[in-house]
Design a protein around this motif. Sequence first.
Motif, PDB file in Angstrom:
ATOM      1  N   SER A 179      -0.607   8.034  -7.740  1.00 16.04           N
ATOM      2  CA  SER A 179      -0.983   7.107  -6.807  1.00 16.04           C
ATOM      3  C   SER A 179       0.077   6.228  -6.499  1.00 16.04           C
ATOM      4  O   SER A 179       0.412   5.406  -7.471  1.00 16.04           O
ATOM      5  N   THR A 222      -0.593   3.871  -4.471  1.00 14.95           N
ATOM      6  CA  THR A 222      -1.308   2.405  -4.460  1.00 14.95           C
ATOM      7  C   THR A 222      -1.442   2.050  -5.878  1.00 14.95           C
ATOM      8  O   THR A 222      -1.201   0.519  -6.128  1.00 14.95           O
ATOM      9  N   ASN A 247      -6.563   1.671  -0.275  1.00 14.86           N
ATOM     10  CA  ASN A 247      -6.168   2.916   0.152  1.00 14.86           C
ATOM     11  C   ASN A 247      -7.245   3.776   0.883  1.00 14.86           C
ATOM     12  O   ASN A 247      -8.366   3.421   0.700  1.00 14.86           O
ATOM     13  N   SER A 287      -9.072   0.899  -3.582  1.00 13.95           N
ATOM     14  CA  SER A 287      -9.213   2.155  -2.734  1.00 13.95           C
ATOM     15  C   SER A 287     -10.379   2.443  -2.305  1.00 13.95           C
ATOM     16  O   SER A 287     -11.581   1.962  -3.039  1.00 13.95           O
ATOM     17  N   SER A 310       2.054   8.363   0.290  1.00 15.56           N
ATOM     18  CA  SER A 310       1.170   8.788  -0.764  1.00 15.56           C
ATOM     19  C   SER A 310       1.695   9.716  -1.889  1.00 15.56           C
ATOM     20  O   SER A 310       2.575  10.436  -1.531  1.00 15.56           O
ATOM     21  N   SER A 343      -2.662  -4.276  -4.059  1.00 21.14           N
ATOM     22  CA  SER A 343      -2.311  -3.121  -3.492  1.00 21.14           C
ATOM     23  C   SER A 343      -3.456  -2.062  -2.713  1.00 21.14           C
ATOM     24  O   SER A 343      -4.469  -1.747  -3.617  1.00 21.14           O
ATOM     25  N   GLY A 344      -3.463  -1.877  -1.485  1.00 22.05           N
ATOM     26  CA  GLY A 344      -4.421  -1.259  -0.832  1.00 22.05           C
ATOM     27  C   GLY A 344      -4.535  -1.867   0.598  1.00 22.05           C
ATOM     28  O   GLY A 344      -3.938  -2.684   1.171  1.00 22.05           O
ATOM     29  N   ALA A 393      -5.267  -2.902  -7.647  1.00 19.85           N
ATOM     30  CA  ALA A 393      -5.028  -1.586  -7.010  1.00 19.85           C
ATOM     31  C   ALA A 393      -6.402  -1.436  -6.172  1.00 19.85           C
ATOM     32  O   ALA A 393      -7.680  -1.340  -7.102  1.00 19.85           O
ATOM     33  N   ASN A 411       0.778  -1.142   0.097  1.00 14.14           N
ATOM     34  CA  ASN A 411      -0.058   0.039  -0.016  1.00 14.14           C
ATOM     35  C   ASN A 411       0.856   1.121  -0.010  1.00 14.14           C
ATOM     36  O   ASN A 411       2.034   1.160   0.109  1.00 14.14           O
ATOM     37  N   ASP A 412       0.155   2.458   0.051  1.00 13.00           N
ATOM     38  CA  ASP A 412       1.036   3.640   0.198  1.00 13.00           C
ATOM     39  C   ASP A 412       0.699   4.498   1.400  1.00 13.00           C
ATOM     40  O   ASP A 412       1.165   5.458   1.823  1.00 13.00           O
TER      41      ASP A 412
END
Length: 257
Positions: A103, A105, A91, A123, A39, A88-89, A121, A7-8
Amino acid sequence: MNILIANDDGVFAPGIQALAQALKPLGRVVIVAPESERSGFSSALTLDRPLRPIEVSPDIWAVNGTPADCVYLAMNGLFNFEFDLVVSGINSGANLGDDVLYSGTVGAAFEGRLMRQAAIAVSLAGSNVRSYNSPKDYAVAAKWVHDFIAKGIPILPERHILNINIPDVAQLKGAQVTYQGRRIQSKPITSQVDPRGRQVYWIGLAGEAVTDPKKNELNIQSDFFAVANGFVSITPIHMDATNYSILNHLQQQFLQT
């Protein structure tokens, strides 16, 4: 199935923890994520200093780098096994339209684009009423991701990922395949003077989303429109940014000069 989650928002963010918990019935889940929020880093890799992965608990690793660093390390030698899927997430906040350019993410998912299955991804756009997502919101969103993966991820061409945005879970109506929408021009930068008399600047806020019901030539709505109307948006995006529709025209222009 071995599932890599990045993730970010950071390794301890509620979205990634909820996602890991929800996906455990599908196989081994390993978190490799930044040690703190990263982020807006897109697909940036850290090239000017060494990276330090630390296993903070079993199958949970914190890295002093970017979201893409985390996936790169995990897929290129950090482990003695391979992953079947990168997610990924989740977010905190949407990644719609032009947002995908920045992004972290989406950047982490793109780093996993050569996986056996399409990288994802995810979110959570959240509620318009409040500015945060509750643990229950993330749990509902994570359950949706689990069910989506369990049904079988759609087959995509190479170097593609799925960019998924989940609206306010209290008003969730279903899911739609969407195209990448767009925003109106970003807000101007904000200029201030710090206590030492130096000029500083804040990057402006993102421009307003275009949420009109305009459909493309395939009769498909935008990601912004879907989320604004209570639907999960599922958008296939890829690394190749070439505009093939104007290649021949551009070539002809050069031949004429």
